[in-house]
Design an enzyme around this catalytic site. Structure first.
Site, PDB file in Angstrom:
ATOM      1  N   SER A  34      38.122 -39.020  -0.894  1.00 22.22           N
ATOM      2  CA  SER A  34      38.668 -37.431  -0.981  1.00 22.22           C
ATOM      3  C   SER A  34      37.743 -36.723  -0.329  1.00 22.22           C
ATOM      4  O   SER A  34      38.105 -35.638  -0.105  1.00 22.22           O
ATOM      5  CB  SER A  34      38.777 -37.313  -2.632  1.00 22.22           C
ATOM      6  OG  SER A  34      37.513 -37.466  -2.989  1.00 22.22           O
ATOM      7  N   ALA A  74      30.575 -42.237  -7.652  1.00 19.44           N
ATOM      8  CA  ALA A  74      31.773 -41.523  -7.453  1.00 19.44           C
ATOM      9  C   ALA A  74      32.013 -40.246  -8.211  1.00 19.44           C
ATOM     10  O   ALA A  74      31.844 -40.337  -9.564  1.00 19.44           O
ATOM     11  CB  ALA A  74      33.119 -42.363  -7.635  1.00 19.44           C
ATOM     12  N   ALA A  75      32.008 -38.906  -7.828  1.00 20.69           N
ATOM     13  CA  ALA A  75      31.838 -37.656  -8.569  1.00 20.69           C
ATOM     14  C   ALA A  75      32.201 -36.596  -7.701  1.00 20.69           C
ATOM     15  O   ALA A  75      31.877 -36.613  -6.395  1.00 20.69           O
ATOM     16  CB  ALA A  75      30.725 -37.459  -9.290  1.00 20.69           C
ATOM     17  N   ASN A  92      37.324 -35.949 -13.557  1.00 22.18           N
ATOM     18  CA  ASN A  92      37.091 -36.460 -12.527  1.00 22.18           C
ATOM     19  C   ASN A  92      35.702 -37.092 -12.836  1.00 22.18           C
ATOM     20  O   ASN A  92      35.422 -38.534 -12.458  1.00 22.18           O
ATOM     21  CB  ASN A  92      37.100 -35.768 -11.047  1.00 22.18           C
ATOM     22  CG  ASN A  92      36.853 -36.565  -9.736  1.00 22.18           C
ATOM     23  OD1 ASN A  92      37.716 -36.999  -9.241  1.00 22.18           O
ATOM     24  ND2 ASN A  92      35.490 -36.788  -9.557  1.00 22.18           N
ATOM     25  N   TYR A 141      29.707 -28.855 -13.852  1.00 20.03           N
ATOM     26  CA  TYR A 141      29.159 -30.007 -13.195  1.00 20.03           C
ATOM     27  C   TYR A 141      27.994 -30.944 -13.915  1.00 20.03           C
ATOM     28  O   TYR A 141      28.260 -32.079 -14.234  1.00 20.03           O
ATOM     29  CB  TYR A 141      28.547 -29.649 -12.091  1.00 20.03           C
ATOM     30  CG  TYR A 141      27.967 -30.878 -11.344  1.00 20.03           C
ATOM     31  CD1 TYR A 141      28.372 -31.959 -10.959  1.00 20.03           C
ATOM     32  CD2 TYR A 141      26.482 -30.677 -10.965  1.00 20.03           C
ATOM     33  CE1 TYR A 141      27.458 -32.979 -10.434  1.00 20.03           C
ATOM     34  CE2 TYR A 141      25.805 -31.707 -10.284  1.00 20.03           C
ATOM     35  CZ  TYR A 141      26.597 -32.829 -10.247  1.00 20.03           C
ATOM     36  OH  TYR A 141      25.625 -33.718  -9.557  1.00 20.03           O
ATOM     37  N   LYS A 145      28.182 -34.549 -15.943  1.00 19.05           N
ATOM     38  CA  LYS A 145      27.453 -35.648 -16.177  1.00 19.05           C
ATOM     39  C   LYS A 145      26.700 -35.953 -17.477  1.00 19.05           C
ATOM     40  O   LYS A 145      26.569 -37.234 -17.849  1.00 19.05           O
ATOM     41  CB  LYS A 145      26.376 -35.249 -15.142  1.00 19.05           C
ATOM     42  CG  LYS A 145      27.008 -35.187 -13.496  1.00 19.05           C
ATOM     43  CD  LYS A 145      27.203 -36.804 -13.038  1.00 19.05           C
ATOM     44  CE  LYS A 145      27.281 -36.545 -11.532  1.00 19.05           C
ATOM     45  NZ  LYS A 145      27.470 -37.997 -11.007  1.00 19.05           N
ATOM     46  N   PHE A 169      17.273 -34.411  -8.250  1.00 20.65           N
ATOM     47  CA  PHE A 169      17.284 -32.972  -7.904  1.00 20.65           C
ATOM     48  C   PHE A 169      17.916 -32.839  -6.263  1.00 20.65           C
ATOM     49  O   PHE A 169      18.787 -33.464  -6.187  1.00 20.65           O
ATOM     50  CB  PHE A 169      15.728 -32.696  -7.871  1.00 20.65           C
ATOM     51  CG  PHE A 169      15.328 -32.481  -9.514  1.00 20.65           C
ATOM     52  CD1 PHE A 169      15.076 -31.196 -10.041  1.00 20.65           C
ATOM     53  CD2 PHE A 169      15.105 -33.744 -10.114  1.00 20.65           C
ATOM     54  CE1 PHE A 169      14.463 -31.288 -11.310  1.00 20.65           C
ATOM     55  CE2 PHE A 169      14.739 -33.456 -11.473  1.00 20.65           C
ATOM     56  CZ  PHE A 169      14.312 -32.349 -12.056  1.00 20.65           C
ATOM     57  N   ASP A 285      23.595 -21.117 -11.940  1.00 17.45           N
ATOM     58  CA  ASP A 285      22.362 -21.444 -10.931  1.00 17.45           C
ATOM     59  C   ASP A 285      21.217 -21.266 -11.820  1.00 17.45           C
ATOM     60  O   ASP A 285      20.718 -20.060 -11.823  1.00 17.45           O
ATOM     61  CB  ASP A 285      22.617 -20.849  -9.897  1.00 17.45           C
ATOM     62  CG  ASP A 285      23.326 -21.402  -8.609  1.00 17.45           C
ATOM     63  OD1 ASP A 285      23.707 -22.538  -8.769  1.00 17.45           O
ATOM     64  OD2 ASP A 285      23.813 -20.750  -7.496  1.00 17.45           O
TER      65      ASP A 285
END
Length: 326
Positions: A34, A74-75, A92, A141, A145, A169, A285
């Site tokens: 993808s 995969a991510a 996902n 995100y 995880k 990082f 951020d």
């Protein structure tokens, strides 16, 4: 060893695959392409074009492969995008990983190296960040995880599932003949190199009012080869039953650079100048992310050899020029 690598046609996964093959290991790549292309699949690896959400396909791959371990890359990785469509990231990154874990529990193997992230930490209370720091992601995100890490902890506790979670990082740089080529690209160093090459009109700086030396975000940059070495060490440790069955490590250099410092270094390495556009902050951020990686150094003997920013940028620039035929 015989290893399954999910996301093995990507940047980090593809680098690890090439190191595994160079070491004489047998590798199967599982990827939906993808964000990559078939040409990114390493020569010598078996390729399965599939979706992790397709449990029957995952089960079939695991049964036929009889693998010693799985490396899971995969991510989706765009933190900014995760603050627009968080549901996509939870589906996902988190839900499909659960499908993979269920399949591994059913047919094996019960050894996994997980590609985690420093985004699990959010805004750190102090730097460098250690593995026991609080886990409070500031973007979806990182949360997607972290939820996987929670699942792995319970799989380990209840089923004896052996795993290593590597929280890394900012990864950059390239090995000979292979480097960063996301589609679309969202990482700062290849974006800067695009600007240096004239492929984009400028480089955007998101936020100039952070509590840092020049007001821009600070990040820890690790060379992709050093990161790949850490994955191989972790996989080896998982196959040694005398070692702990649950391992969590930060992967970084312990040195942070502001966005402006990275831009200045890129100008120095490439010999090119390019314009900068100052933009507002992006949601999610953190101001500073710098790793404390002494734990993996002492426990697994990880020894990064390509850590300085100029070395990272030089390797990335060489790859970038090859990639675009310059």
């Amino acid at each position: 060893m015989n290893v399954l690598v999910t996301g093995g046609a990507g940047y980090i996964g593809g680098t690890v695959v090439r190191l595994l093959l160079a070491g004489g290991h047998k590798v199967t790549i599982f990827d939906n392409l993808s964000h990559s292309k078939r040409s990114a699949v390493a020569e010598g690896a078996t390729f399965v074009h599939g979706e992790l959400a397709d449990k029957e396909c995952v089960l079939k791959t695991l049964r036929e492969g009889a693998f010693d371990g799985v490396l899971h890359f995969a991510a989706l990785i765009e933190a900014g995008e995760s603050m627009v469509v968080p549901e996509t990231f939870f589906r996902n990154n988190t839900a499909t990983t659960l499908t993979l874990l269920e399949a591994m529990l059913e047919v094996g193997p019960r050894r996994l190296v997980f590609s985690s992230t420093a985004a699990c930490y959010g805004e750190p209370e102090k730097t460098p960040i250690l593995e026991d720091a609080k886990l409070e992601p500031t973007n979806a995100y990182g949360e997607s995880k972290l939820l996987v890490e929670h699942m792995l902890r319970w799989m380990n506790k209840i089923h004896g599932f052996r795993y290593a979670s590597l929280r890394y990082f900012n990864v950059a740089g390239a090995i000979e003949g292979y480097g960063e080529a996301h589609e679309p690209e969202s990482h700062i160093i290849p974006l800067i190199l695009d600007a240096a090459m004239g492929r984009r009109k400028n480089i955007k700086i998101f936020g100039q009012d952070y509590p840092t030396k020049d007001g821009t975000c600070v990040r820890d940059y690790v060379h992709v080869k050093d990161l790949a070495d850490a994955h191989l060490l972790a996989l080896g440790a998982l196959t040694d039953d005398t070692r702990p069955s649950r391992m969590i490590y930060n992967i970084g250099t312990g040195t942070g650079f502001t966005v402006r410092e990275v831009i200045d270094a890129a100008r120095r390495v490439t010999g090119k100048d390019f314009p900068v556009e100052e933009c507002p902050r992006r949601d999610g951020d953190p101001a500073v992310l710098v790793a404390g990686s002494d734990k993996i150094k002492s426990e697994l003997g990880w020894n990064p050899t390509s850590g300085d920013l100029d070395t990272i940028l030089t390797s990335a620039w060489k790859w970038h020029q090859i990639r675009y035929g310059s």
